[in-house]
Motif scaffolding. Structure first.
Motif, short mmCIF file in Angstrom:
data_model
loop_
_atom_site.label_atom_id
_atom_site.label_comp_id
_atom_site.label_asym_id
_atom_site.label_seq_id
_atom_site.Cartn_x
_atom_site.Cartn_y
_atom_site.Cartn_z
N UNK A 84 -9.96 19.98 -12.33
CA UNK A 84 -8.63 19.73 -12.88
C UNK A 84 -8.26 18.25 -12.86
N UNK A 85 -9.25 17.39 -12.61
CA UNK A 85 -9.02 15.96 -12.69
C UNK A 85 -8.58 15.30 -11.39
N UNK A 86 -8.38 16.12 -10.35
CA UNK A 86 -7.97 15.53 -9.08
C UNK A 86 -9.16 14.85 -8.44
N UNK A 87 -8.92 13.72 -7.76
CA UNK A 87 -10.02 13.05 -7.07
C UNK A 87 -10.51 13.88 -5.90
N UNK A 138 0.82 -1.22 0.00
CA UNK A 138 0.00 0.00 0.00
C UNK A 138 0.85 1.26 0.00
N UNK A 139 0.35 2.24 -0.69
CA UNK A 139 1.02 3.54 -0.74
C UNK A 139 0.97 4.17 0.65
N UNK A 140 2.06 4.76 1.12
CA UNK A 140 2.02 5.46 2.39
C UNK A 140 0.99 6.59 2.35
N UNK A 141 0.30 6.77 3.43
CA UNK A 141 -0.81 7.73 3.53
C UNK A 141 -0.40 9.13 3.09
N UNK A 142 0.82 9.54 3.44
CA UNK A 142 1.23 10.92 3.10
C UNK A 142 1.21 11.16 1.60
N UNK A 143 1.54 10.13 0.79
CA UNK A 143 1.53 10.30 -0.66
C UNK A 143 0.12 10.23 -1.22
N UNK A 144 -0.73 9.42 -0.61
CA UNK A 144 -2.13 9.40 -1.03
C UNK A 144 -2.79 10.75 -0.72
N UNK A 145 -2.50 11.29 0.46
CA UNK A 145 -3.05 12.61 0.83
C UNK A 145 -2.52 13.70 -0.08
N UNK A 164 -1.55 13.40 -3.12
CA UNK A 164 -2.18 13.26 -4.43
C UNK A 164 -3.60 13.80 -4.41
N UNK A 165 -4.33 13.53 -3.35
CA UNK A 165 -5.70 14.02 -3.24
C UNK A 165 -5.74 15.55 -3.23
N UNK A 166 -4.74 16.15 -2.57
CA UNK A 166 -4.70 17.61 -2.45
C UNK A 166 -4.09 18.30 -3.66
N UNK A 167 -3.03 17.68 -4.24
CA UNK A 167 -2.24 18.37 -5.25
C UNK A 167 -2.26 17.71 -6.63
N UNK A 168 -2.87 16.53 -6.73
CA UNK A 168 -2.94 15.85 -8.02
C UNK A 168 -1.78 14.89 -8.23
N UNK A 169 -1.96 14.00 -9.19
CA UNK A 169 -0.95 12.98 -9.50
C UNK A 169 0.39 13.59 -9.89
N UNK A 170 0.36 14.71 -10.59
CA UNK A 170 1.60 15.33 -11.05
C UNK A 170 2.51 15.71 -9.90
#
Length: 127
Positions: free
Chosen positions: A103-106, A54-61, A63-69
């Motif tokens: 902008x496509x972010x979840x 599993x992805x560490x929570x900090x990177x999932x968070x 991504x949710x806030x700033x997008x995949x890029x």
């Protein structure tokens, strides 16, 4: 289990950490004792590899806030904890339309949305 806990998990599986040291050093989920410990102990007893994916929570968070890029700015070490970039995500799965920002972010409708980048799809938990 979160990918950045692989080292602690390996130490436990190899008998270098006892259960308490493992628990104290890794960020285990609340349901670890009931849902994961039996599997981890099976792997330990049978000397089978157990891979934390599993992805560490900090990177999932992030991504949710700033997008995949935003993951492109991670260090090489940090990138070892996520799926290989670029990550392609589709929200075309029935039931997920409308769950992204302009902008496509979840942007899930509740706090229990979680992204599983190790397999490249979005899973939604309803609690």
């Amino acid at each position: 289990m979160k990918r950045d806990n692989q080292g602690q998990l390996n130490q436990y599986l190899e008998g270098k950490f006892d259960a308490k040291t493992f628990k104290d050093s890794a960020r285990l989920w609340n349901n670890y004792a009931t849902d994961y410990k039996p599997l981890v102990d099976f792997a330990k007893d049978k000397k089978v590899k157990f891979i934390a994916t599993n992805i560490p929570r900090r990177y999932a968070s992030q991504t949710a806030k700033e997008g995949l890029q935003s993951l492109n700015a991670l260090s090489d070490k940090e990138k070892t904890y996520i799926a290989q970039l670029p990550i392609k995500v589709t929200l075309d799965t029935p039931g997920y339309q409308g769950n992204e920002s302009d902008d496509g972010r979840p942007c899930g409708r509740n706090k229990s949305d979680e992204f599983h980048f190790s397999t490249g799809y979005k899973r939604r938990y309803h609690g």
